[in-house]
Write a protein that holds these residues in place. Structure first.
Motif, PDB file in Angstrom:
ATOM      1  N   PRO A  71       0.929  -1.120   0.060  1.00 45.21           N
ATOM      2  CA  PRO A  71       0.072  -0.108   0.024  1.00 45.21           C
ATOM      3  C   PRO A  71       0.805   1.430  -0.065  1.00 45.21           C
ATOM      4  O   PRO A  71       1.973   1.462   0.585  1.00 45.21           O
ATOM      5  N   GLY A  72       0.533   2.351  -0.755  1.00 42.92           N
ATOM      6  CA  GLY A  72       1.142   3.589  -0.903  1.00 42.92           C
ATOM      7  C   GLY A  72       2.040   3.693  -2.069  1.00 42.92           C
ATOM      8  O   GLY A  72       2.444   4.863  -2.386  1.00 42.92           O
ATOM      9  N   GLU A  73       2.411   2.543  -2.542  1.00 41.80           N
ATOM     10  CA  GLU A  73       3.214   2.467  -3.951  1.00 41.80           C
ATOM     11  C   GLU A  73       2.699   2.898  -5.069  1.00 41.80           C
ATOM     12  O   GLU A  73       1.540   2.756  -5.212  1.00 41.80           O
ATOM     13  N   LYS A  74       3.176   3.478  -5.967  1.00 39.73           N
ATOM     14  CA  LYS A  74       2.692   4.031  -7.355  1.00 39.73           C
ATOM     15  C   LYS A  74       3.205   3.272  -8.256  1.00 39.73           C
ATOM     16  O   LYS A  74       4.435   2.822  -8.407  1.00 39.73           O
ATOM     17  N   TYR A  75       2.185   2.874  -9.135  1.00 42.64           N
ATOM     18  CA  TYR A  75       2.730   2.083 -10.430  1.00 42.64           C
ATOM     19  C   TYR A  75       2.063   2.749 -11.692  1.00 42.64           C
ATOM     20  O   TYR A  75       1.049   3.695 -11.590  1.00 42.64           O
ATOM     21  N   TYR A  76       2.587   2.420 -12.746  1.00 41.78           N
ATOM     22  CA  TYR A  76       2.240   2.809 -14.149  1.00 41.78           C
ATOM     23  C   TYR A  76       1.969   1.680 -14.940  1.00 41.78           C
ATOM     24  O   TYR A  76       2.672   0.712 -14.963  1.00 41.78           O
ATOM     25  N   TYR A  77       0.731   2.120 -15.922  1.00 43.61           N
ATOM     26  CA  TYR A  77       0.506   0.692 -16.873  1.00 43.61           C
ATOM     27  C   TYR A  77       0.192   1.449 -17.932  1.00 43.61           C
ATOM     28  O   TYR A  77      -0.639   2.397 -17.895  1.00 43.61           O
ATOM     29  N   ALA A  78       0.622   0.820 -19.353  1.00 44.60           N
ATOM     30  CA  ALA A  78       0.064   1.757 -20.725  1.00 44.60           C
ATOM     31  C   ALA A  78      -1.037   1.244 -21.364  1.00 44.60           C
ATOM     32  O   ALA A  78      -1.781   2.056 -21.935  1.00 44.60           O
ATOM     33  N   GLN A  79      -1.278  -0.142 -21.017  1.00 37.32           N
ATOM     34  CA  GLN A  79      -2.417  -0.672 -21.985  1.00 37.32           C
ATOM     35  C   GLN A  79      -3.706  -1.000 -21.216  1.00 37.32           C
ATOM     36  O   GLN A  79      -3.620  -1.458 -19.923  1.00 37.32           O
ATOM     37  N   GLU A  80      -4.995  -0.578 -21.374  1.00 41.57           N
ATOM     38  CA  GLU A  80      -5.932  -0.800 -20.940  1.00 41.57           C
ATOM     39  C   GLU A  80      -6.178  -2.164 -20.267  1.00 41.57           C
ATOM     40  O   GLU A  80      -6.023  -3.256 -21.289  1.00 41.57           O
ATOM     41  N   GLY A  81      -6.501  -2.635 -19.189  1.00 43.01           N
ATOM     42  CA  GLY A  81      -6.391  -4.172 -18.901  1.00 43.01           C
ATOM     43  C   GLY A  81      -7.853  -4.773 -19.423  1.00 43.01           C
ATOM     44  O   GLY A  81      -8.858  -4.203 -19.786  1.00 43.01           O
ATOM     45  N   LEU A  82      -7.778  -6.143 -19.438  1.00 41.28           N
ATOM     46  CA  LEU A  82      -9.118  -6.837 -19.726  1.00 41.28           C
ATOM     47  C   LEU A  82     -10.112  -6.726 -18.771  1.00 41.28           C
ATOM     48  O   LEU A  82      -9.827  -7.362 -17.529  1.00 41.28           O
ATOM     49  N   GLU A  83     -11.211  -6.358 -18.996  1.00 41.02           N
ATOM     50  CA  GLU A  83     -12.336  -5.892 -17.889  1.00 41.02           C
ATOM     51  C   GLU A  83     -13.204  -6.965 -17.806  1.00 41.02           C
ATOM     52  O   GLU A  83     -13.489  -7.870 -18.502  1.00 41.02           O
ATOM     53  N   MET A  84     -13.285  -7.639 -16.541  1.00 47.08           N
ATOM     54  CA  MET A  84     -14.067  -8.748 -16.258  1.00 47.08           C
ATOM     55  C   MET A  84     -15.020  -8.134 -15.318  1.00 47.08           C
ATOM     56  O   MET A  84     -14.918  -7.598 -14.242  1.00 47.08           O
ATOM     57  N   LYS A  85     -16.420  -8.616 -15.640  1.00 44.34           N
ATOM     58  CA  LYS A  85     -17.347  -8.351 -14.695  1.00 44.34           C
ATOM     59  C   LYS A  85     -17.812  -9.439 -13.698  1.00 44.34           C
ATOM     60  O   LYS A  85     -17.861 -10.711 -14.227  1.00 44.34           O
ATOM     61  N   ASN A  86     -18.123  -9.317 -12.501  1.00 44.46           N
ATOM     62  CA  ASN A  86     -18.660 -10.269 -11.643  1.00 44.46           C
ATOM     63  C   ASN A  86     -17.613 -11.379 -11.703  1.00 44.46           C
ATOM     64  O   ASN A  86     -17.987 -12.661 -11.627  1.00 44.46           O
ATOM     65  N   PHE A  87     -16.198 -11.107 -11.381  1.00 41.29           N
ATOM     66  CA  PHE A  87     -14.935 -12.148 -11.568  1.00 41.29           C
ATOM     67  C   PHE A  87     -15.178 -12.865 -10.181  1.00 41.29           C
ATOM     68  O   PHE A  87     -14.691 -12.309  -9.147  1.00 41.29           O
ATOM     69  N   ASN A  88     -15.359 -14.058 -10.116  1.00 39.99           N
ATOM     70  CA  ASN A  88     -15.242 -14.899  -8.892  1.00 39.99           C
ATOM     71  C   ASN A  88     -13.686 -15.585  -8.666  1.00 39.99           C
ATOM     72  O   ASN A  88     -13.437 -16.267  -9.715  1.00 39.99           O
TER      73      ASN A  88
END
Length: 235
Positions: A71-88
């Motif tokens: 917690p508190g760390e900062k990160y970067y990513y360039a590509q939109e992630g794969l969105e998952m709805k109601n992922f179990n």
């Protein structure tokens, strides 16, 4: 009047030099489209690291291949992630209303690719070769070494593969993703990824029958030179 003009010109030139030599901040070098997130919560599993992050004042969950984070760390990513709805996540016994599976995180700002573009170099998720595994092939089946060595002969064909389970990712794109090894390999390839609806346990020796596909690209940096899909456990 002439002296005033000279002073003004010198001031403009000086200001320009200062701007040119100014060291850019992280925000200034971050490219448009790059996501900058701050970690609020970390949940670890055997295969993934789940991160509750804040981006532009909004909270969301992202998941990445297992990594160390706090917690508190900062990160970067360039590509939109794969969105998952109601992922179990069965491992966590928890359902995420919305979660984004991200290819990779960086502590340094990264340039975002053009919209819809894939990474210039496809990446196959990798595992370390586990020591002490020695599994004989299934009857009428192949070793992993044989499969990789003669991969072109098996593209699109249904075959049997037997090995020890070394990694499990459940419920991704409505499939369970199983990695097996049998102690053999070819040119550094010793791990086979299998997609299935069946459930297995870590370190269990299993036999699957499924269809082999070559150079399978799922996007988001997930590229497989060889993969077995829609596999069924052979009892």
């Amino acid at each position: 009047m002439k002296s005033i003009l000279v002073v003004l010109v010198m001031m403009v030139a000086f200001t320009s030099c200062v701007k040119k030599n100014k060291v850019p901040t992280a925000q200034e070098v971050t490219q448009p489209g790059t996501h900058e997130v701050t970690v609020q919560e970390v949940v670890q599993t055997s295969g993934y690291t789940y991160l509750k992050v804040q981006e532009n004042g909004a909270e969301k969950w992202i998941a990445v291949n297992r990594m160390e984070a706090a917690p508190g760390e900062k990160y970067y990513y360039a590509q939109e992630g794969l969105e998952m709805k109601n992922f179990n996540s069965k491992e966590l016994n928890r359902t995420f209303e919305t979660i984004y599976f991200v290819d990779a995180l960086s502590k340094d700002p990264v340039a975002a690719p053009a919209h819809g573009a894939l990474p210039s170099k496809p990446v196959q998720p990798t595992l370390a070769q586990k020591e002490g595994i020695s599994v004989a092939p299934a009857e009428d089946g192949l070793t992993i070494a044989k499969l990789y060595a003669d991969r072109s002969n098996y593209d699109g064909k249904k075959i049997k593969m037997k090995g020890q389970v070394t990694k499990i990712n459940e419920g991704v794109m409505d499939k369970n993703w199983i990695h097996i090894q049998d102690g053999t390999g070819d040119a550094g390839s010793f791990d086979l990824t299998i997609t299935t609806n069946d459930v297995v346990k870590m370190d269990e020796v299993v036999t699957f029958e499924g269809t082999i596909h070559l150079k399978k690209d799922f996007g988001y940096g997930y590229f497989y030179e060889v993969i077995m899909e829609d596999a069924k456990l052979v009892k």
